[in-house]
Structures are given as structure tokens and as C-alpha cells.
Design a protein around this motif. Structure first.
Motif, short mmCIF file in Angstrom:
data_model
loop_
_atom_site.label_atom_id
_atom_site.label_comp_id
_atom_site.label_asym_id
_atom_site.label_seq_id
_atom_site.Cartn_x
_atom_site.Cartn_y
_atom_site.Cartn_z
N PRO A 71 66.86 82.62 71.15
CA PRO A 71 67.11 81.59 72.16
C PRO A 71 68.42 80.83 71.91
CG PRO A 71 65.39 80.85 70.65
CD PRO A 71 65.75 82.26 70.25
N ALA A 110 70.57 79.52 73.77
CA ALA A 110 70.88 78.33 74.56
C ALA A 110 70.47 77.05 73.84
CB ALA A 110 70.20 78.40 75.92
N ASP A 111 69.50 77.14 72.93
CA ASP A 111 68.97 75.95 72.27
C ASP A 111 69.16 75.93 70.75
OD1 ASP A 111 67.88 74.73 74.62
OD2 ASP A 111 66.28 76.21 74.58
N TRP A 112 69.52 77.06 70.15
CA TRP A 112 69.58 77.15 68.69
C TRP A 112 70.85 77.87 68.26
CZ3 TRP A 112 65.79 74.37 66.59
CH2 TRP A 112 64.65 74.15 67.34
N LEU A 148 61.64 77.36 67.29
CA LEU A 148 62.55 78.46 67.56
C LEU A 148 61.80 79.77 67.73
CD1 LEU A 148 65.88 79.18 65.74
CD2 LEU A 148 64.28 80.99 66.23
N GLN A 199 59.97 80.05 70.99
CA GLN A 199 60.91 80.31 72.07
C GLN A 199 61.35 81.77 72.05
OE1 GLN A 199 63.53 76.53 71.73
NE2 GLN A 199 63.97 77.48 73.70
N ARG A 222 56.62 74.16 74.43
CA ARG A 222 57.16 72.81 74.63
C ARG A 222 57.44 72.23 73.26
NH1 ARG A 222 55.76 70.06 79.73
NH2 ARG A 222 54.81 71.64 81.06
N TRP A 223 58.63 71.68 73.10
CA TRP A 223 58.95 71.06 71.82
C TRP A 223 58.10 69.82 71.63
CZ3 TRP A 223 64.89 71.09 72.81
CH2 TRP A 223 65.38 72.39 72.62
N ARG A 261 61.91 67.20 69.04
CA ARG A 261 62.95 66.54 69.86
C ARG A 261 63.67 65.48 69.06
NH1 ARG A 261 58.76 66.86 73.67
NH2 ARG A 261 58.43 64.61 73.64
N ARG A 315 66.05 67.23 66.58
CA ARG A 315 67.20 67.76 67.31
C ARG A 315 68.16 66.64 67.69
NH1 ARG A 315 67.49 72.79 69.22
NH2 ARG A 315 68.50 72.06 71.10
N ARG A 345 72.31 66.09 66.71
CA ARG A 345 73.32 66.12 67.76
C ARG A 345 74.54 65.34 67.35
NH1 ARG A 345 70.00 64.22 72.14
NH2 ARG A 345 68.72 66.06 72.13
#
Length: 163
Positions: A33, A35-37, A119, A122, A140-141, A146, A149, A153
Motif C-alpha cells: 500500500p 499510497a500510505d506507507w 500495513l 492494507q 480501518r486504522w 492515526r 502516523r 508527519r
């Protein structure tokens, strides 16, 4: 000793999973995945001894068959073991087995395990989507994932107008 297993059975023959696993770590990756990791990448050919990794996690490819990819951890420090992807009976399974030393005894349960679990779920969702065209119950995280993450950021610096 840590043993962490993620598995999902699909309404397909195992042969349908093999082409998906063959893309793992390549520019055409259909499982990871991205797009997210951070993407997972093989740093060379798909043969034993090839370095690979994603984000701060590094490993070396140890075993390659059409239905199995096994990697030995080389980083982070204090994580000694392997992780592998297995295909059997229409099922894709990821197994992580490791002993933890030093700071990894805290970083695994507090940071790496929740992120790893999110991860991998997903990744299994992506396999389900590729094989069936839909995901019955998308992951769902958790609020904790969340939160972790958000901590990772990059912060935008605030530029003050000079007058």
C-alpha cells in the motif's frame, strides 16, 4: 519471542496469488500500500542475498519460490529474525518471527507492531481488491495508529511575515 501472523483466504486458486507476490518490491507492486506507507524495495534481482526494505526496516532476501518469499532482518537494531510471505490453498499469509533486544523490546510493542499490523491488513486488502474487484471489510486504522502516523508527519514550518 515475537510471532505475528496476518492471513487472508481468497475465493481463488493459489495460482492466482503467485503473480501478485511476484510484483512485491518492484515498480509494478500490486500488493504494497504505497499510497500510505514507505514503499518496500528490492535493491537488486529477486535472488537470495538481495538487500531490501521499507522505511527504517531493512532485510535481506533469503528464500525465493513462487509461493514463498522469506527475508532476514538487518535493521532496526535489536530485531533478530525473519518475515515471510506464503501462499497455500488460496491463502496469502505473512509471518514475522523475531527475538527482540535492547530498545527493540519497547519499540516493537509501542510503535512497530501497531504500524506493521495496519500495513499488513492494507496489503491483504489490496490483494483482495486485485483478486475479486472489491474489499468486503476494508481495514480501518485504530486511533493509536492515526496518532503514531501524525507524530511521524513532517511539520510545516510557519514563516512569519517580516515587517
Amino acid at each position: 519471542m515475537v510471532r505475528n501472523v496476518h492471513t487472508r483466504r481468497f475465493p481463488v486458486a493459489s495460482d492466482a496469488l503467485v503473480p501478485l507476490l511476484e510484483t512485491l518490491g518492484t515498480p509494478e507492486d500490486r500488493l504494497w500500500p504505497v499510497a500510505d506507507w514507505p514503499p518496500t524495495r528490492l535493491d537488486g534481482p529477486r535472488v537470495p542475498g538481495t538487500p531490501a526494505g521499507h522505511g527504517p526496516v531493512r532485510y535481506v532476501l533469503e528464500e525465493v519460490t513462487p509461493t514463498r518469499l522469506r527475508f532476514r532482518f538487518t535493521a532496526p537494531a535489536g530485531v533478530h529474525g525473519h518475515h515471510e510471505f506464503l501462499i497455500a490453498d488460496g491463502t496469502l499469509t505473512h509471518v514475522l518471527e523475531a527475538t527482540l533486544h535492547g530498545s527493540a523490546r519497547l519499540s516493537w510493542p509501542l510503535f512497530f507492531r501497531p504500524m506493521h499490523d495496519a500495513l499488513l491488513e492494507q496489503l491483504l486488502d489490496r490483494a483482495e481488491l486485485a483478486l475479486t474487484g472489491a474489499v468486503a471489510r476494508p481495514v480501518r486504522w485504530s486511533p493509536y495508529v492515526r496518532f503514531l502516523r501524525a507524530l511521524g508527519r513532517p511539520r510545516r514550518s510557519r514563516v512569519r511575515a517580516e515587517v
